[in-house]
Design a protein around this motif. Structure first.
Motif, PDB file in Angstrom:
ATOM      1  N   ARG A  90       8.245  -8.569  -6.839  1.00  0.00           N
ATOM      2  CA  ARG A  90       7.666  -8.199  -5.710  1.00  0.00           C
ATOM      3  C   ARG A  90       7.004  -9.413  -5.120  1.00  0.00           C
ATOM      4  O   ARG A  90       6.636 -10.474  -5.705  1.00  0.00           O
ATOM      5  N   MET A  91       7.054  -9.714  -3.538  1.00  0.00           N
ATOM      6  CA  MET A  91       6.534 -10.818  -2.832  1.00  0.00           C
ATOM      7  C   MET A  91       6.074 -10.240  -1.555  1.00  0.00           C
ATOM      8  O   MET A  91       6.633  -9.216  -1.132  1.00  0.00           O
ATOM      9  N   LYS A  92       5.388 -11.188  -0.529  1.00  0.00           N
ATOM     10  CA  LYS A  92       5.061 -10.735   0.465  1.00  0.00           C
ATOM     11  C   LYS A  92       5.339 -11.967   1.277  1.00  0.00           C
ATOM     12  O   LYS A  92       4.972 -13.051   0.868  1.00  0.00           O
ATOM     13  N   LEU A  93       5.497 -11.680   2.737  1.00  0.00           N
ATOM     14  CA  LEU A  93       5.688 -12.679   3.568  1.00  0.00           C
ATOM     15  C   LEU A  93       5.418 -12.364   4.902  1.00  0.00           C
ATOM     16  O   LEU A  93       5.272 -11.349   5.102  1.00  0.00           O
ATOM     17  N   ASP A  94       5.019 -13.347   5.949  1.00  0.00           N
ATOM     18  CA  ASP A  94       4.915 -12.806   7.312  1.00  0.00           C
ATOM     19  C   ASP A  94       5.394 -14.028   8.106  1.00  0.00           C
ATOM     20  O   ASP A  94       5.485 -15.229   7.470  1.00  0.00           O
ATOM     21  N   ALA A  95       5.451 -13.917   9.361  1.00  0.00           N
ATOM     22  CA  ALA A  95       5.756 -14.966  10.362  1.00  0.00           C
ATOM     23  C   ALA A  95       4.721 -15.069  11.458  1.00  0.00           C
ATOM     24  O   ALA A  95       4.417 -13.864  11.906  1.00  0.00           O
ATOM     25  N   PRO A 122       0.773  -1.330  -0.250  1.00  0.00           N
ATOM     26  CA  PRO A 122      -0.034  -0.034  -0.105  1.00  0.00           C
ATOM     27  C   PRO A 122       1.048   1.316   0.059  1.00  0.00           C
ATOM     28  O   PRO A 122       1.819   1.225   0.572  1.00  0.00           O
ATOM     29  N   LYS A 123       0.404   2.158  -0.726  1.00  0.00           N
ATOM     30  CA  LYS A 123       1.124   3.646  -0.618  1.00  0.00           C
ATOM     31  C   LYS A 123       1.501   4.199   0.527  1.00  0.00           C
ATOM     32  O   LYS A 123       2.543   4.885   0.802  1.00  0.00           O
ATOM     33  N   GLU A 124       0.110   4.145   1.367  1.00  0.00           N
ATOM     34  CA  GLU A 124       0.166   4.818   2.481  1.00  0.00           C
ATOM     35  C   GLU A 124       1.035   3.882   3.621  1.00  0.00           C
ATOM     36  O   GLU A 124       1.011   3.025   3.470  1.00  0.00           O
ATOM     37  N   GLN A 125       1.397   4.779   4.605  1.00  0.00           N
ATOM     38  CA  GLN A 125       2.243   4.031   5.803  1.00  0.00           C
ATOM     39  C   GLN A 125       1.137   3.621   6.628  1.00  0.00           C
ATOM     40  O   GLN A 125       0.209   4.286   7.086  1.00  0.00           O
ATOM     41  N   ARG A 126       1.349   1.982   7.063  1.00  0.00           N
ATOM     42  CA  ARG A 126       0.230   1.574   7.703  1.00  0.00           C
ATOM     43  C   ARG A 126       1.011   0.892   9.127  1.00  0.00           C
ATOM     44  O   ARG A 126       2.023   0.344   8.765  1.00  0.00           O
ATOM     45  N   ASP A 127       0.394   0.649  10.089  1.00  0.00           N
ATOM     46  CA  ASP A 127       0.795  -0.066  11.315  1.00  0.00           C
ATOM     47  C   ASP A 127       1.222  -1.450  11.237  1.00  0.00           C
ATOM     48  O   ASP A 127       1.915  -2.171  11.730  1.00  0.00           O
ATOM     49  N   ASP A 128       0.178  -2.104  10.264  1.00  0.00           N
ATOM     50  CA  ASP A 128       0.081  -3.327  10.086  1.00  0.00           C
ATOM     51  C   ASP A 128       1.149  -4.151   8.828  1.00  0.00           C
ATOM     52  O   ASP A 128       0.925  -5.253   8.587  1.00  0.00           O
ATOM     53  N   VAL A 129       1.939  -2.984   8.190  1.00  0.00           N
ATOM     54  CA  VAL A 129       2.649  -3.324   7.109  1.00  0.00           C
ATOM     55  C   VAL A 129       4.063  -2.800   7.275  1.00  0.00           C
ATOM     56  O   VAL A 129       4.342  -1.913   7.767  1.00  0.00           O
ATOM     57  N   VAL A 130       5.055  -3.566   6.882  1.00  0.00           N
ATOM     58  CA  VAL A 130       6.365  -3.362   7.085  1.00  0.00           C
ATOM     59  C   VAL A 130       6.963  -3.496   5.249  1.00  0.00           C
ATOM     60  O   VAL A 130       6.589  -4.373   4.514  1.00  0.00           O
ATOM     61  N   LYS A 131       7.589  -2.533   4.872  1.00  0.00           N
ATOM     62  CA  LYS A 131       7.918  -2.453   3.577  1.00  0.00           C
ATOM     63  C   LYS A 131       9.680  -2.639   3.388  1.00  0.00           C
ATOM     64  O   LYS A 131      10.282  -1.846   4.299  1.00  0.00           O
ATOM     65  N   VAL A 132      10.166  -3.491   2.533  1.00  0.00           N
ATOM     66  CA  VAL A 132      11.258  -3.813   2.617  1.00  0.00           C
ATOM     67  C   VAL A 132      12.121  -3.695   1.174  1.00  0.00           C
ATOM     68  O   VAL A 132      11.359  -4.377   0.550  1.00  0.00           O
ATOM     69  N   LYS A 133      13.158  -3.036   0.897  1.00  0.00           N
ATOM     70  CA  LYS A 133      13.587  -3.037  -0.407  1.00  0.00           C
ATOM     71  C   LYS A 133      14.892  -4.087  -0.394  1.00  0.00           C
ATOM     72  O   LYS A 133      15.832  -4.057   0.365  1.00  0.00           O
ATOM     73  N   GLY A 189       2.989 -11.218  12.863  1.00  0.00           N
ATOM     74  CA  GLY A 189       1.688 -10.814  12.820  1.00  0.00           C
ATOM     75  C   GLY A 189       1.494  -9.891  11.872  1.00  0.00           C
ATOM     76  O   GLY A 189       0.239  -9.246  11.702  1.00  0.00           O
ATOM     77  N   LYS A 190       2.682  -9.211  11.105  1.00  0.00           N
ATOM     78  CA  LYS A 190       2.400  -8.157  10.164  1.00  0.00           C
ATOM     79  C   LYS A 190       2.888  -8.501   9.019  1.00  0.00           C
ATOM     80  O   LYS A 190       3.646  -9.389   8.610  1.00  0.00           O
ATOM     81  N   LYS A 191       2.311  -7.850   7.756  1.00  0.00           N
ATOM     82  CA  LYS A 191       2.597  -8.370   6.383  1.00  0.00           C
ATOM     83  C   LYS A 191       3.971  -7.467   6.181  1.00  0.00           C
ATOM     84  O   LYS A 191       3.979  -6.386   6.402  1.00  0.00           O
ATOM     85  N   VAL A 192       4.935  -8.255   5.441  1.00  0.00           N
ATOM     86  CA  VAL A 192       5.968  -7.429   4.817  1.00  0.00           C
ATOM     87  C   VAL A 192       6.068  -7.648   3.464  1.00  0.00           C
ATOM     88  O   VAL A 192       6.177  -8.712   2.831  1.00  0.00           O
ATOM     89  N   PHE A 193       6.100  -6.443   2.953  1.00  0.00           N
ATOM     90  CA  PHE A 193       6.159  -6.291   1.524  1.00  0.00           C
ATOM     91  C   PHE A 193       7.405  -6.086   0.960  1.00  0.00           C
ATOM     92  O   PHE A 193       8.010  -5.007   1.283  1.00  0.00           O
ATOM     93  N   LEU A 194       7.983  -6.821   0.203  1.00  0.00           N
ATOM     94  CA  LEU A 194       9.310  -6.885  -0.525  1.00  0.00           C
ATOM     95  C   LEU A 194       9.508  -6.602  -1.980  1.00  0.00           C
ATOM     96  O   LEU A 194       8.825  -7.073  -2.736  1.00  0.00           O
ATOM     97  N   GLU A 195      10.278  -5.752  -2.169  1.00  0.00           N
ATOM     98  CA  GLU A 195      10.371  -5.148  -3.610  1.00  0.00           C
ATOM     99  C   GLU A 195      12.007  -5.874  -3.708  1.00  0.00           C
ATOM    100  O   GLU A 195      13.119  -5.564  -3.109  1.00  0.00           O
ATOM    101  N   LEU A 196      12.079  -6.836  -4.844  1.00  0.00           N
ATOM    102  CA  LEU A 196      13.394  -7.435  -5.138  1.00  0.00           C
ATOM    103  C   LEU A 196      14.300  -7.146  -6.284  1.00  0.00           C
ATOM    104  O   LEU A 196      13.409  -6.944  -7.433  1.00  0.00           O
TER     105      LEU A 196
END
Length: 341
Positions: A194-199, A121-132, A160-167
């Motif tokens: 792109r991919m997403k993961l979570d633990a 998501p473009k906006e910053q959210r507490d339940d999301v982490v973005k990593v390049k 417990g949070k979605k991690v969105f990766l740009e690879l």
């Protein structure tokens, strides 16, 4: 020895070897025991494929044995069996059924593929982490754009949070794979995947490169450290305000050795060093990392071996050895690196 017995023994040996290899993977590295939502989605596809294959095998073998018994030639019967060539119903049957099975498999496969490649998501959210994520020969770089820092070899994520990766790749084709959390995604030069993961629970999960990329492909490992959100937040604060200034005389000498030999390639945040290299792993917080170069336990002996002769441990790495340093300088450099938090 008859040929049948010979091939039977060969088959037995390979079967036992395959069963032995199934026990080589450590816990936290098992595709069939996923520890996150992405892995569970992919396991569902694996199970669906297995169910379809088992169904097809059962039907085919059932027909085979039925025909074998039902149409077995009887003594004295030399008549030609009824020919079914050109039977429209049968031909339609064995065309339509495979198509139905392929559709049953294709629909959830496409849904899962697009789901796992979802954009952050473009906006910053507490339940999301973005990593390049950037792959290099033969190490991994992780950038947290929302927090403003980079790290290497260890990808920290909150549970417990979605991690969105740009690879992406800096050199050749690599492949990002954390068996317990998600499947493989290629990193291609000039392209962003792109991919997403979570633990689901805290732990350290093994990651690796799954695409042959050079001499040390098999050694291009990393770790995903899943932490409780509160622990992850503490780690983020430490990375944003790292403790990288030397506190002892030996550490100060080590910083000087680092500036003279290492900082053209490596960066350390939280220091007054004017030059920060971007050609090699960022060493901020190196003292808290579990591995040296993604290979060995982070201890004095392994660090000494790596600094003196990295080529013997990871062939093809661009890092030169520092065996020319005096014993005092080497000891000071190691003490400084181990002090980084």
């Amino acid at each position: 020895m008859s040929r049948g017995k010979y091939f039977g023994r060969i088959f037995f040996v390979f079967t036992m070897f395959a069963l032995l290899l199934t026990g080589c993977e450590e816990p936290m590295s098992n595709v069939l025991d996923p520890q996150g939502g992405a892995g569970k989605e992919q396991l569902a596809l694996i199970n669906l494929s297995v169910y379809i294959m088992v169904f097809v095998c059962v039907v085919v073998f059932a027909i085979y044995f039925y025909v074998l018994i039902r149409f077995k030639q009887k003594p004295g019967d030399n008549t030609i069996p009824e020919q079914v060539e050109g039977n429209m119903k049968l031909e339609l049957l064995w065309i339509v059924i495979p198509i139905i099975l392929l559709v049953i498999l294709a629909v959830p496969t496409l849904q899962t593929t697009f789901s796992l490649a979802e954009k952050a998501p473009k906006e910053q959210r507490d339940d999301v982490v973005k990593v390049k994520v950037t792959a290099h020969q033969f190490w991994w770089e992780f950038e947290y754009p929302e927090y403003g820092f980079k790290t290497a070899q260890e990808l920290h994520i909150p549970t417990g949070k979605k991690v969105f990766l740009e690879l992406q790749s800096d050199d050749v084709v690599h492949s990002f794979w954390v068996p317990s959390l998600a499947g493989k995604t290629d990193l291609v030069p000039g392209r962003i995947n792109r991919m997403k993961l979570d633990a689901d629970k805290p732990g350290t999960y093994k990651g690796r490169c799954a695409e042959l990329c050079g001499a040390s492909h098999a050694l291009m490992n990393f770790q995903v450290v899943a932490e409780k959100p509160s622990d992850f937040d503490k780690w983020v604060e430490k990375r944003k305000k790292p403790s990288s200034e030397p506190q002892t005389v030996a550490q100060k000498e080590g910083k000087k050795v680092f500036s003279q030999n290492c900082m053209s390639c490596h960066a350390i945040d939280g220091t007054n060093l004017k030059v920060k290299g971007d050609k090699a792993p960022n060493l901020t917080g190196f003292g808290e990392r579990k591995k040296v170069a993604g290979l060995m336990e982070n201890n004095e002996e392994n660090l000494d071996q790596w600094l003196k002769d990295p080529q013997s441990l990871k062939p093809g790495t661009y890092m030169p050895g520092f065996s020319h340093l005096s014993k005092k300088d080497m000891s000071s450099l190691q003490e400084y690196l181990r002090s980084l938090e």
